[in-house]
Design a protein around this motif. Structure first.
Motif, short mmCIF file in Angstrom:
data_model
loop_
_atom_site.label_atom_id
_atom_site.label_comp_id
_atom_site.label_asym_id
_atom_site.label_seq_id
_atom_site.Cartn_x
_atom_site.Cartn_y
_atom_site.Cartn_z
N CYS A 30 -20.59 0.02 -34.99
CA CYS A 30 -21.14 0.49 -36.27
C CYS A 30 -21.24 2.01 -36.34
O CYS A 30 -21.87 2.53 -37.26
N TYR A 43 -27.34 -4.00 -43.38
CA TYR A 43 -25.89 -4.00 -43.56
C TYR A 43 -25.17 -3.68 -42.25
O TYR A 43 -24.12 -4.26 -41.96
N ASP A 44 -25.72 -2.76 -41.47
CA ASP A 44 -25.11 -2.43 -40.18
C ASP A 44 -25.11 -3.63 -39.25
O ASP A 44 -24.14 -3.88 -38.53
N GLU A 46 -25.07 -6.77 -40.24
CA GLU A 46 -24.08 -7.71 -40.78
C GLU A 46 -22.66 -7.26 -40.44
O GLU A 46 -21.80 -8.09 -40.13
N GLU A 47 -22.42 -5.96 -40.51
CA GLU A 47 -21.11 -5.43 -40.16
C GLU A 47 -20.81 -5.68 -38.68
O GLU A 47 -19.70 -6.07 -38.31
N TYR A 48 -21.80 -5.47 -37.83
CA TYR A 48 -21.63 -5.73 -36.40
C TYR A 48 -21.26 -7.20 -36.18
O TYR A 48 -20.34 -7.51 -35.42
N TRP A 50 -19.93 -9.31 -38.28
CA TRP A 50 -18.60 -9.57 -38.83
C TRP A 50 -17.51 -9.10 -37.86
O TRP A 50 -16.54 -9.80 -37.61
N LEU A 51 -17.68 -7.90 -37.29
CA LEU A 51 -16.72 -7.37 -36.33
C LEU A 51 -16.76 -8.16 -35.02
O LEU A 51 -15.72 -8.41 -34.40
#
Length: 118
Positions: A30, A43-44, A46-48, A50-51
């Motif tokens: 992130c 959001y960070d 969720e991004e983590y 997802w990745l």
């Protein structure tokens, strides 16, 4: 600071090292090395996640149980950085952020193995 607190309390080094690796991976995925703690959002997380779902281990996707363990570690670390409140003797939060980021765990499905099908 959380890792420094965790290290002498835990009799097993495995949890300490897994938490450290998860925090390092979160920072790398992130790009959080240059962010302030208060700038990290849900959001960070969720991004983590997802990745992280795109990663594989030995050619197989990572199971939700493993991802939930990482989610639990991250939620605990951010909760510890949250507003100061007593959570028992020697367990007060640091008070670095007013509203720490949080993400819910994933649903994990149990697989029923039936014998005699083949």
């Amino acid at each position: 600071m959380y890792l420094q607190t965790l290290e002498p309390r835990n009799s097993s080094d495995v949890h300490f090292h897994n938490t450290r690796r998860t925090l390092e991976r979160f920072t790398r995925y992130c790009q959080c090395a240059t962010k302030r703690l208060s700038e990290i959002t849900d959001y960070d997380l969720e991004e983590y996640l997802w990745l992280r779902k795109k990663d594989t281990w030995r050619g197989k996707p990572i199971k939700n149980v493993s991802l939930n363990n990482e989610i639990k570690m991250l939620n605990t670390c951010f909760a510890k950085a949250g507003p100061k409140e007593a959570r028992g003797s020697g367990r007060a939060n640091y008070g670095f952020v007013e509203h720490p980021p949080f993400i819910n765990k994933l649903a994990h499905y149990s697989v029923t193995i039936r014998k005699g099908i083949f």
